[in-house]
Motif scaffolding. Sequence first.
Motif, PDB file in Angstrom:
ATOM      1  N   LEU A 190       3.729 -18.032  -9.758  1.00 52.08           N
ATOM      2  CA  LEU A 190       5.076 -18.419  -9.271  1.00 52.08           C
ATOM      3  C   LEU A 190       5.224 -18.261  -7.726  1.00 52.08           C
ATOM      4  CD1 LEU A 190       7.560 -17.394 -12.074  1.00 52.08           C
ATOM      5  CD2 LEU A 190       6.571 -19.641 -11.464  1.00 52.08           C
ATOM      6  N   LEU A 191       4.791 -17.186  -7.417  1.00 48.35           N
ATOM      7  CA  LEU A 191       4.944 -16.504  -5.828  1.00 48.35           C
ATOM      8  C   LEU A 191       3.986 -17.499  -4.798  1.00 48.35           C
ATOM      9  CD1 LEU A 191       5.859 -14.454  -3.631  1.00 48.35           C
ATOM     10  CD2 LEU A 191       3.663 -13.308  -4.145  1.00 48.35           C
ATOM     11  N   GLY A 247       9.845  -6.451   6.293  1.00 49.38           N
ATOM     12  CA  GLY A 247       8.771  -5.775   6.861  1.00 49.38           C
ATOM     13  C   GLY A 247       7.737  -5.816   5.880  1.00 49.38           C
ATOM     14  N   ILE A 248       8.006  -6.649   4.744  1.00 52.33           N
ATOM     15  CA  ILE A 248       6.781  -6.380   3.524  1.00 52.33           C
ATOM     16  C   ILE A 248       5.479  -7.127   4.116  1.00 52.33           C
ATOM     17  CG2 ILE A 248       6.429  -7.345   1.380  1.00 52.33           C
ATOM     18  CD1 ILE A 248       9.186  -6.928   0.646  1.00 52.33           C
ATOM     19  N   LEU A 252       6.625  -8.518  -8.518  1.00 50.33           N
ATOM     20  CA  LEU A 252       5.579  -8.991  -7.732  1.00 50.33           C
ATOM     21  C   LEU A 252       6.417  -9.604  -6.459  1.00 50.33           C
ATOM     22  CD1 LEU A 252       2.706  -9.194  -6.381  1.00 50.33           C
ATOM     23  CD2 LEU A 252       2.633 -11.423  -7.506  1.00 50.33           C
ATOM     24  N   VAL A 253       6.430  -9.205  -5.270  1.00 55.97           N
ATOM     25  CA  VAL A 253       7.317  -9.458  -3.964  1.00 55.97           C
ATOM     26  C   VAL A 253       6.456 -10.030  -2.919  1.00 55.97           C
ATOM     27  CG1 VAL A 253       9.564  -8.431  -4.987  1.00 55.97           C
ATOM     28  CG2 VAL A 253       7.898  -7.362  -3.188  1.00 55.97           C
ATOM     29  N   VAL A 258      -4.044  -6.735  -1.955  1.00 56.90           N
ATOM     30  CA  VAL A 258      -2.939  -5.835  -1.913  1.00 56.90           C
ATOM     31  C   VAL A 258      -1.682  -6.508  -2.338  1.00 56.90           C
ATOM     32  CG1 VAL A 258      -1.304  -4.467  -0.091  1.00 56.90           C
ATOM     33  CG2 VAL A 258      -3.809  -4.668   0.508  1.00 56.90           C
ATOM     34  N   ILE A 259      -0.729  -5.665  -3.115  1.00 53.75           N
ATOM     35  CA  ILE A 259       0.228  -6.427  -3.335  1.00 53.75           C
ATOM     36  C   ILE A 259       1.516  -5.469  -3.254  1.00 53.75           C
ATOM     37  CG2 ILE A 259      -0.770  -7.436  -5.496  1.00 53.75           C
ATOM     38  CD1 ILE A 259       0.030  -5.010  -7.399  1.00 53.75           C
TER      39      ILE A 259
END
Length: 141
Positions: free
Chosen positions: A21-22, A88-89, A56-57, A48-49
């Motif tokens: 989906l992301l 900042g993600i 999950l963003v 990297v998650i």
Amino acid sequence: MMYKLITKNEVTTNLQSQLTLLYKQLNAELTQLDLNTVLSDYKTTDVVICMDDDILVGIAMMAKYKVISGHKGMIEDVVVSSNYRGKGIGRKLMEKLLEQAEIEKLNDVLLFSGHHRTAAISLYKSLGFILKESGMYVKNY
């Protein structure tokens, strides 16, 4: 928020579903490989998650390869959920990948970005990336 370099044995059906989906936010027409395939036993890709509890963003990947000119990394598929952008993600995901590049003593880390992705380009420049005139060509199969 939790940032983590993941391994193949940490991939769950739920994580894979969320990733599917992301990635539609990056490109709805993109044909995706599953994470188990990406995280092969050859350890050629770092993933990297970013998780917000069990959601999950964000995700970023770096494919690694060796050629005569050195050991290189190619950053691909950096995606942060539209609901979480501007926090900042993306920077933290990129920093984790760049830490891996240092640990593995890569000579260069490369990435490509569409000229229209101004926020991403600003982030990459702030992390020390410079635009290289490359004349990149692609052949799709």
